[in-house]
Design a protein around this motif. Sequence first.
Motif, short mmCIF file in Angstrom:
data_model
loop_
_atom_site.label_atom_id
_atom_site.label_comp_id
_atom_site.label_asym_id
_atom_site.label_seq_id
_atom_site.Cartn_x
_atom_site.Cartn_y
_atom_site.Cartn_z
N GLN A 42 65.14 -23.48 67.04
CA GLN A 42 64.15 -23.03 68.02
C GLN A 42 64.11 -23.98 69.22
OE1 GLN A 42 63.84 -23.23 64.74
NE2 GLN A 42 62.38 -21.74 63.92
N GLY A 43 64.21 -25.28 68.96
CA GLY A 43 64.21 -26.24 70.05
C GLY A 43 65.40 -26.07 70.97
N ARG A 44 66.57 -25.82 70.39
CA ARG A 44 67.76 -25.61 71.22
C ARG A 44 67.65 -24.32 72.02
NH1 ARG A 44 70.28 -27.85 66.61
NH2 ARG A 44 70.97 -25.82 65.82
N ALA A 45 67.03 -23.29 71.44
CA ALA A 45 66.86 -22.03 72.16
C ALA A 45 65.91 -22.19 73.35
CB ALA A 45 66.34 -20.95 71.21
N LEU A 46 64.87 -22.98 73.19
CA LEU A 46 63.86 -23.12 74.23
C LEU A 46 64.24 -24.13 75.31
CD1 LEU A 46 60.67 -23.21 71.96
CD2 LEU A 46 61.25 -21.40 73.58
N ALA A 47 65.00 -25.16 74.94
CA ALA A 47 65.23 -26.31 75.82
C ALA A 47 65.69 -25.95 77.23
CB ALA A 47 66.22 -27.27 75.15
N PRO A 48 66.57 -24.96 77.42
CA PRO A 48 67.02 -24.69 78.80
C PRO A 48 65.93 -24.13 79.71
CG PRO A 48 68.55 -23.77 77.18
CD PRO A 48 67.31 -24.15 76.44
N PHE A 49 64.81 -23.68 79.16
CA PHE A 49 63.83 -22.92 79.93
C PHE A 49 62.48 -23.61 80.07
CE2 PHE A 49 66.56 -20.02 77.43
CZ PHE A 49 67.32 -19.50 78.48
N VAL A 50 62.18 -24.63 79.26
CA VAL A 50 60.86 -25.25 79.27
C VAL A 50 60.76 -26.27 80.40
CG1 VAL A 50 60.68 -24.94 76.78
CG2 VAL A 50 61.43 -27.15 77.69
N MET B 25 58.18 -30.38 76.66
CA MET B 25 58.15 -29.99 75.26
C MET B 25 58.01 -31.21 74.37
SD MET B 25 60.56 -27.26 73.20
CE MET B 25 62.16 -28.03 73.50
N MET B 26 57.26 -31.05 73.27
CA MET B 26 57.14 -32.06 72.22
C MET B 26 56.77 -31.36 70.93
SD MET B 26 53.49 -33.91 73.13
CE MET B 26 53.66 -35.07 71.75
N ASP B 27 56.85 -32.07 69.81
CA ASP B 27 56.43 -31.47 68.55
C ASP B 27 55.00 -31.90 68.24
OD1 ASP B 27 57.05 -34.14 67.91
OD2 ASP B 27 57.68 -33.63 65.88
N VAL B 28 54.31 -31.07 67.46
CA VAL B 28 52.91 -31.36 67.10
C VAL B 28 52.91 -32.16 65.81
CG1 VAL B 28 50.67 -30.37 66.53
CG2 VAL B 28 52.12 -29.25 68.23
N TRP C 42 44.31 -32.00 63.19
CA TRP C 42 44.84 -32.63 61.99
C TRP C 42 46.28 -33.09 62.12
CZ3 TRP C 42 47.76 -33.09 57.55
CH2 TRP C 42 47.15 -33.80 56.50
N GLY C 43 47.15 -32.28 62.67
CA GLY C 43 48.54 -32.68 62.84
C GLY C 43 49.41 -32.36 61.64
N ASP C 44 50.64 -32.91 61.67
CA ASP C 44 51.63 -32.73 60.61
C ASP C 44 52.19 -31.31 60.54
OD1 ASP C 44 52.28 -35.16 59.53
OD2 ASP C 44 51.32 -34.82 57.59
N ASP C 45 51.95 -30.51 61.58
CA ASP C 45 52.43 -29.12 61.55
C ASP C 45 53.86 -28.99 62.07
OD1 ASP C 45 50.00 -27.57 60.67
OD2 ASP C 45 49.16 -28.62 62.40
N TYR C 46 54.26 -29.86 62.98
CA TYR C 46 55.63 -29.90 63.51
C TYR C 46 56.06 -28.60 64.18
CZ TYR C 46 55.40 -34.26 61.11
OH TYR C 46 54.99 -35.51 60.70
N GLN C 47 55.07 -27.86 64.69
CA GLN C 47 55.39 -26.78 65.61
C GLN C 47 55.82 -27.40 66.94
OE1 GLN C 47 55.61 -23.67 64.78
NE2 GLN C 47 54.58 -23.75 62.78
N LEU C 48 56.51 -26.63 67.79
CA LEU C 48 56.88 -27.10 69.11
C LEU C 48 55.83 -26.65 70.12
CD1 LEU C 48 60.72 -26.42 69.04
CD2 LEU C 48 59.52 -28.58 68.62
#
Length: 297
Positions: free
Chosen positions: A189-197, A200-203, A244-250
Amino acid sequence: MTRPSLDGEEGLIAALRALATHPAARGLADDAAVLEIGTETLILTQDSMVEGIHYLASQDMADVGWKLAATNLSDLAAKGAAPLGVLYTHMLGANDDRFIEGLAEILTEYEVPLLGGDTVSADGPRCFSLTAIGRASVTPVPSRSGAQPGEAIYLTGPVGAAMMGFEALQGGAARDTAAYCRPVPLLAQGRALAPFVSAMMDVSDGLLLDAGRIAEASGVTVSIDTASVPLDAPETRRGDALRWGDDYQLLFTGPANTAWPIPVHQIGTIETRKEAGLLVNGIPPAAGDSLGFRHSR
């Protein structure tokens, strides 16, 4: 010259910025270093796990081995990077065989080689540290600092599952604990989004805290609509889940109403910088609200 206070994580990082003068360090205002070598751009990140802070002493050590790698791979995901390998430091103790099993499982799952590391022994709570190395899939590499007024802020998936999993693990409740014990790094997902954002960071430390970090790095105000945040927890726990965190969504920013290459959720907007860098339902957080997890002495 006034020296920054070293009482806590932010104070220490502020002091270390005087040493982190290489461009790859990005002023220690990002999740990873971005090192250009010839035609290659490498991404380097390091995270640790401490017994009693990042995992329970009663946990299966296989889960600890998995999560140590997953948290670092998640940082690579936030840069749109492809993993090249890892190095890690292992503190000897009970159930080392289970730790290695879990580490082997995630490295095999994502085809990441172990390149080396170190072993140590000591008294007290155990601590493990891992460095992940990746190759950028796009340049410029996404950072926390590119958000622009008029854009929107997005999230790849729900928050709260790790919080609920931890509470179940701690209390013995019958609930799936995988989100806490074995988080999934969103590398594809990160590679798919990277060209367009634009940023970005992870949660990892809490959605609100991490949104505030994008705001500070970008010099904007991030306005979060909490009702738009997808939730994997009871509605009565929404406020807790956002912190809370630890979800590691982007968590990322970009043009509003964009057709993104993967399913995402728009959870707020980016505004011209105001006195407060973060607005929650249009209001600055209350004084003393930590917004998420912060290390302290």
